[in-house]
Design a protein around this motif. Structure first.
Motif, PDB file in Angstrom:
ATOM      1  N   ARG A   1      39.141  45.228  30.272  1.00  0.00           N
ATOM      2  CA  ARG A   1      39.001  44.207  31.315  1.00  0.00           C
ATOM      3  C   ARG A   1      37.782  43.356  31.068  1.00  0.00           C
ATOM      4  O   ARG A   1      36.927  43.695  30.242  1.00  0.00           O
ATOM      5  CB  ARG A   1      38.893  44.860  32.688  1.00  0.00           C
TER       6      ARG A   1
ATOM      7  N   GLY B   1      34.338  38.616  41.794  1.00  0.00           N
ATOM      8  CA  GLY B   1      35.074  39.670  41.094  1.00  0.00           C
ATOM      9  C   GLY B   1      36.451  39.291  40.590  1.00  0.00           C
ATOM     10  O   GLY B   1      36.934  39.884  39.623  1.00  0.00           O
TER      11      GLY B   1
ATOM     12  N   GLN C   1      43.051  52.070  37.741  1.00  0.00           N
ATOM     13  CA  GLN C   1      42.801  51.178  38.884  1.00  0.00           C
ATOM     14  C   GLN C   1      41.675  50.178  38.639  1.00  0.00           C
ATOM     15  O   GLN C   1      41.575  49.165  39.311  1.00  0.00           O
ATOM     16  CB  GLN C   1      42.535  51.992  40.162  1.00  0.00           C
ATOM     17  N   ASN C   2      40.821  50.458  37.660  1.00  0.00           N
ATOM     18  CA  ASN C   2      39.727  49.527  37.361  1.00  0.00           C
ATOM     19  C   ASN C   2      40.027  48.646  36.156  1.00  0.00           C
ATOM     20  O   ASN C   2      39.151  47.923  35.678  1.00  0.00           O
ATOM     21  CB  ASN C   2      38.412  50.276  37.177  1.00  0.00           C
TER      22      ASN C   2
ATOM     23  N   LYS D   1      42.005  42.333  34.686  1.00  0.00           N
ATOM     24  CA  LYS D   1      42.229  43.716  34.225  1.00  0.00           C
ATOM     25  C   LYS D   1      43.390  43.789  33.225  1.00  0.00           C
ATOM     26  O   LYS D   1      44.252  42.906  33.193  1.00  0.00           O
ATOM     27  CB  LYS D   1      42.543  44.600  35.435  1.00  0.00           C
TER      28      LYS D   1
ATOM     29  N   TRP E   1      44.293  32.946  41.120  1.00  0.00           N
ATOM     30  CA  TRP E   1      43.881  32.684  42.501  1.00  0.00           C
ATOM     31  C   TRP E   1      43.671  31.202  42.751  1.00  0.00           C
ATOM     32  O   TRP E   1      43.870  30.714  43.860  1.00  0.00           O
ATOM     33  CB  TRP E   1      42.627  33.494  42.846  1.00  0.00           C
TER      34      TRP E   1
ATOM     35  N   TRP F   1      32.011  41.850  49.894  1.00  0.00           N
ATOM     36  CA  TRP F   1      31.419  43.155  49.618  1.00  0.00           C
ATOM     37  C   TRP F   1      30.926  43.172  48.174  1.00  0.00           C
ATOM     38  O   TRP F   1      31.304  42.314  47.357  1.00  0.00           O
ATOM     39  CB  TRP F   1      32.401  44.299  49.877  1.00  0.00           C
TER      40      TRP F   1
ATOM     41  N   GLY G   1      37.235  38.889  36.956  1.00  0.00           N
ATOM     42  CA  GLY G   1      37.244  40.090  36.099  1.00  0.00           C
ATOM     43  C   GLY G   1      38.646  40.618  35.880  1.00  0.00           C
ATOM     44  O   GLY G   1      39.045  41.673  36.385  1.00  0.00           O
TER      45      GLY G   1
ATOM     46  N   TYR H   1      38.264  51.839  45.864  1.00  0.00           N
ATOM     47  CA  TYR H   1      38.213  50.638  46.715  1.00  0.00           C
ATOM     48  C   TYR H   1      38.413  49.461  45.770  1.00  0.00           C
ATOM     49  O   TYR H   1      37.476  48.858  45.282  1.00  0.00           O
ATOM     50  CB  TYR H   1      36.849  50.571  47.414  1.00  0.00           C
ATOM     51  N   ASN H   2      39.685  49.209  45.455  1.00  0.00           N
ATOM     52  CA  ASN H   2      39.994  48.263  44.378  1.00  0.00           C
ATOM     53  C   ASN H   2      40.864  47.113  44.836  1.00  0.00           C
ATOM     54  O   ASN H   2      41.616  47.231  45.792  1.00  0.00           O
ATOM     55  CB  ASN H   2      40.741  49.001  43.247  1.00  0.00           C
ATOM     56  N   ASN H   3      40.774  46.030  44.094  1.00  0.00           N
ATOM     57  CA  ASN H   3      41.744  44.945  44.188  1.00  0.00           C
ATOM     58  C   ASN H   3      42.526  44.928  42.881  1.00  0.00           C
ATOM     59  O   ASN H   3      41.943  44.692  41.809  1.00  0.00           O
ATOM     60  CB  ASN H   3      41.038  43.594  44.361  1.00  0.00           C
TER      61      ASN H   3
ATOM     62  N   GLU I   1      48.884  44.199  41.228  1.00  0.00           N
ATOM     63  CA  GLU I   1      50.059  44.692  40.497  1.00  0.00           C
ATOM     64  C   GLU I   1      50.464  46.082  40.996  1.00  0.00           C
ATOM     65  O   GLU I   1      51.572  46.553  40.764  1.00  0.00           O
ATOM     66  CB  GLU I   1      49.774  44.768  38.990  1.00  0.00           C
TER      67      GLU I   1
ATOM     68  N   CYS J   1      32.348  40.672  45.266  1.00  0.00           N
ATOM     69  CA  CYS J   1      33.717  40.195  45.504  1.00  0.00           C
ATOM     70  C   CYS J   1      33.665  38.996  46.452  1.00  0.00           C
ATOM     71  O   CYS J   1      32.833  38.939  47.360  1.00  0.00           O
ATOM     72  CB  CYS J   1      34.576  41.303  46.101  1.00  0.00           C
TER      73      CYS J   1
ATOM     74  N   SER K   1      46.936  39.262  31.911  1.00  0.00           N
ATOM     75  CA  SER K   1      47.099  40.702  32.149  1.00  0.00           C
ATOM     76  C   SER K   1      48.496  41.151  31.740  1.00  0.00           C
ATOM     77  O   SER K   1      49.438  40.357  31.721  1.00  0.00           O
ATOM     78  CB  SER K   1      46.950  41.026  33.637  1.00  0.00           C
TER      79      SER K   1
ATOM     80  N   MET L   1      28.316  43.694  41.183  1.00  0.00           N
ATOM     81  CA  MET L   1      29.612  43.018  41.262  1.00  0.00           C
ATOM     82  C   MET L   1      29.823  42.522  42.686  1.00  0.00           C
ATOM     83  O   MET L   1      29.757  43.304  43.621  1.00  0.00           O
ATOM     84  CB  MET L   1      30.762  43.928  40.888  1.00  0.00           C
TER      85      MET L   1
HETATM   86  N1  MTE Z   1      43.118  41.764  37.603  1.00  0.00           N
HETATM   87  C1  MTE Z   1      44.452  41.883  37.787  1.00  0.00           C
HETATM   88  N2  MTE Z   1      45.248  41.946  36.714  1.00  0.00           N
HETATM   89  N3  MTE Z   1      45.014  41.956  39.025  1.00  0.00           N
HETATM   90  C2  MTE Z   1      44.251  41.867  40.159  1.00  0.00           C
HETATM   91  O1  MTE Z   1      44.805  41.922  41.294  1.00  0.00           O
HETATM   92  N4  MTE Z   1      41.989  41.622  41.084  1.00  0.00           N
HETATM   93  C3  MTE Z   1      40.708  40.960  40.854  1.00  0.00           C
HETATM   94  C4  MTE Z   1      40.016  41.486  39.601  1.00  0.00           C
HETATM   95  N5  MTE Z   1      40.952  41.614  38.496  1.00  0.00           N
HETATM   96  C5  MTE Z   1      42.846  41.729  40.011  1.00  0.00           C
HETATM   97  C6  MTE Z   1      42.298  41.718  38.693  1.00  0.00           C
HETATM   98  C7  MTE Z   1      39.807  41.068  41.985  1.00  0.00           C
HETATM   99  S1  MTE Z   1      40.227  40.138  43.351  1.00  0.00           S
HETATM  100  C8  MTE Z   1      38.665  41.810  41.958  1.00  0.00           C
HETATM  101  S2  MTE Z   1      37.526  41.734  43.232  1.00  0.00           S
HETATM  102  C9  MTE Z   1      38.379  42.724  40.845  1.00  0.00           C
HETATM  103  O2  MTE Z   1      39.424  42.751  39.890  1.00  0.00           O
HETATM  104  C10 MTE Z   1      38.186  44.118  41.405  1.00  0.00           C
HETATM  105  O3  MTE Z   1      37.816  45.004  40.407  1.00  0.00           O
HETATM  106  P1  MTE Z   1      37.621  46.551  40.752  1.00  0.00           P
HETATM  107  O4  MTE Z   1      38.863  47.003  41.448  1.00  0.00           O
HETATM  108  O5  MTE Z   1      37.389  47.234  39.462  1.00  0.00           O
HETATM  109  O6  MTE Z   1      36.435  46.618  41.677  1.00  0.00           O
END
Ligand code: MTE
Length: 327
Positions: free
Chosen positions: A230, A238, A224-225, A243, A259, A146, A241, A83-85, A88, A142, A177, A140
């Motif tokens: 990260r 979130g 995915q995390n 990645k 954002w 959630w 954070g 359940y990720n955001n 990319e 978001c 990133s 964490m």
């Molecule tokens: N980092 C990158 N490069 N791309 C992304 O879309 N999404 C962010 C953040 N880091 C994102 C990112 C958002 S909106 C959130 S809520 C968290 O990563 C989600 O981390 P998770 O998927 O490990 O829970």
């Protein structure tokens, strides 16, 4: 997030795919259909195999473990990794888990740039030494409403940054990133201004709670995390954070962040978790906790805490600031 602007359903009411699937399994087990769900069937734990729960990455050595979530139930690995955001790889919650097979998190290096005495390109292994790893269980939250409780593995970001001896001109830290269209299918869509970027004020970056994570649940991060590296800033929403970090730059002025650029009226630079400041399209007073089993299957709604429950440690960073304006 930005994508949801065109979505008629509040972010909070969208059922995560994994929860939905488990709910179906549970209903089957109980011999119930959708009608049973509507009537609000009980809070039995979801059936799940051990194989589904096991993290895929290599196990990591952990020097010490600290629970910064007051013993609250941890989110299952399965949920935290499905359940990720991660736009990319796509905008759906399951897209990063489904579309990450081509991504190569190793070998990896990070460019350190800007106002510091030492700059250059550094291998991940030199940046984060395995013998220094610690586990930290953090909440964490978001911005979508959630939350999870996740055992991260990493090192305090400040300890890493100090080694490069930032100068007095380093007022902020900017993070970037990786962007590899061949490995990350979402990059073919101009949903965000790629590459993903984030930033912190230097005192936020140096705060002992800010973690540079290389793992979770005792193992290397899955793609995915945010593999292989990260950011985790537990008192902020979130999206801070970032990645798959490839660049860290010490800068003098507040950096542009993804954002905030995409929708400045909805996502501030600071993004401190704050139940008093609503998102323009939904309240931030409560959150749906995805953790443990039983009730969490159906979304356990709890009150959101100022600074996500870390106010005692971090509120002094914002003394004198108007957090409604600098949200
Ligand atoms: N980092 C990158 N490069 N791309 C992304 O879309 N999404 C962010 C953040 N880091 C994102 C990112 C958002 S909106 C959130 S809520 C968290 O990563 C989600 O981390 P998770 O998927 O490990 O829970």
């Amino acid at each position: 997030m930005h994508f949801l602007r065109r979505h008629p359903v509040p972010a909070d009411e969208i059922t995560p795919e994994s929860v939905y699937r488990r709910r179906r399994e549970l209903l089957k087990l109980l011999g119930l259909g959708a009608a049973g769900l509507a009537a609000g069937c009980g809070a039995a734990p979801a059936p799940e195999t051990a194989a589904e729960e096991a993290p895929a990455g290599r196990p990591l050595p952990i020097a010490r473990r600290t629970d910064y979530a007051r013993g609250e139930a941890e989110t299952r690995y399965r949920d935290a990794s499905h359940y990720n955001n991660y736009y990319e790889f796509g905008t759906g919650k399951g897209d990063a888990a489904a579309n990450g097979a081509r991504f190569r998190p190793r070998p990896w290096s990070v460019d350190i740039a800007g106002h510091a005495e030492i700059t250059g390109r550094f291998a991940l292994e030199d940046l984060v030494k395995p013998d220094a790893l610690e586990e930290r269980v953090y909440r964490m939250r978001c911005v979508e409403g959630w939350s999870m409780v996740i055992p991260w593995v990493g090192v305090p970001l400040g300890e890493v940054l100090r080694r490069f001896r930032p100068t007095s001109r380093a007022k902020f830290v900017a993070f970037t990133s990786v962007a590899r269209p061949d490995e990350m299918p979402g990059l073919h869509y101009p949903i965000l201004d790629w590459p993903y970027r984030e930033g912190l004020r230097i005192d936020e970056a140096m705060h002992p709670l800010t973690l540079l994570a290389v793992g979770m649940y005792g193992h290397e991060l899955p793609t995915q995390n945010g593999a292989p590296l990260r950011l985790v800033v537990p008192w902020k929403y979130g999206f801070k954070g970032i990645k798959a970090i490839v660049r860290i730059e010490f800068v003098e002025t507040q950096p542009r962040t993804t954002w905030n650029v995409a929708a400045p009226e909805e996502y501030g630079f600071y993004a401190n978790v704050n139940p008093e400041v609503d998102h323009p399209r939904w309240s931030q007073r409560t959150e749906r906790r995805i953790a443990g089993s039983g009730l969490a299957l159906f979304g356990n709604r709890i009150a959101t805490l100022p600074f996500n429950g870390y106010a005692e440690q971090v509120a002094p960073l914002y003394a004198g600031m108007d957090l409604r304006r600098d949200f």
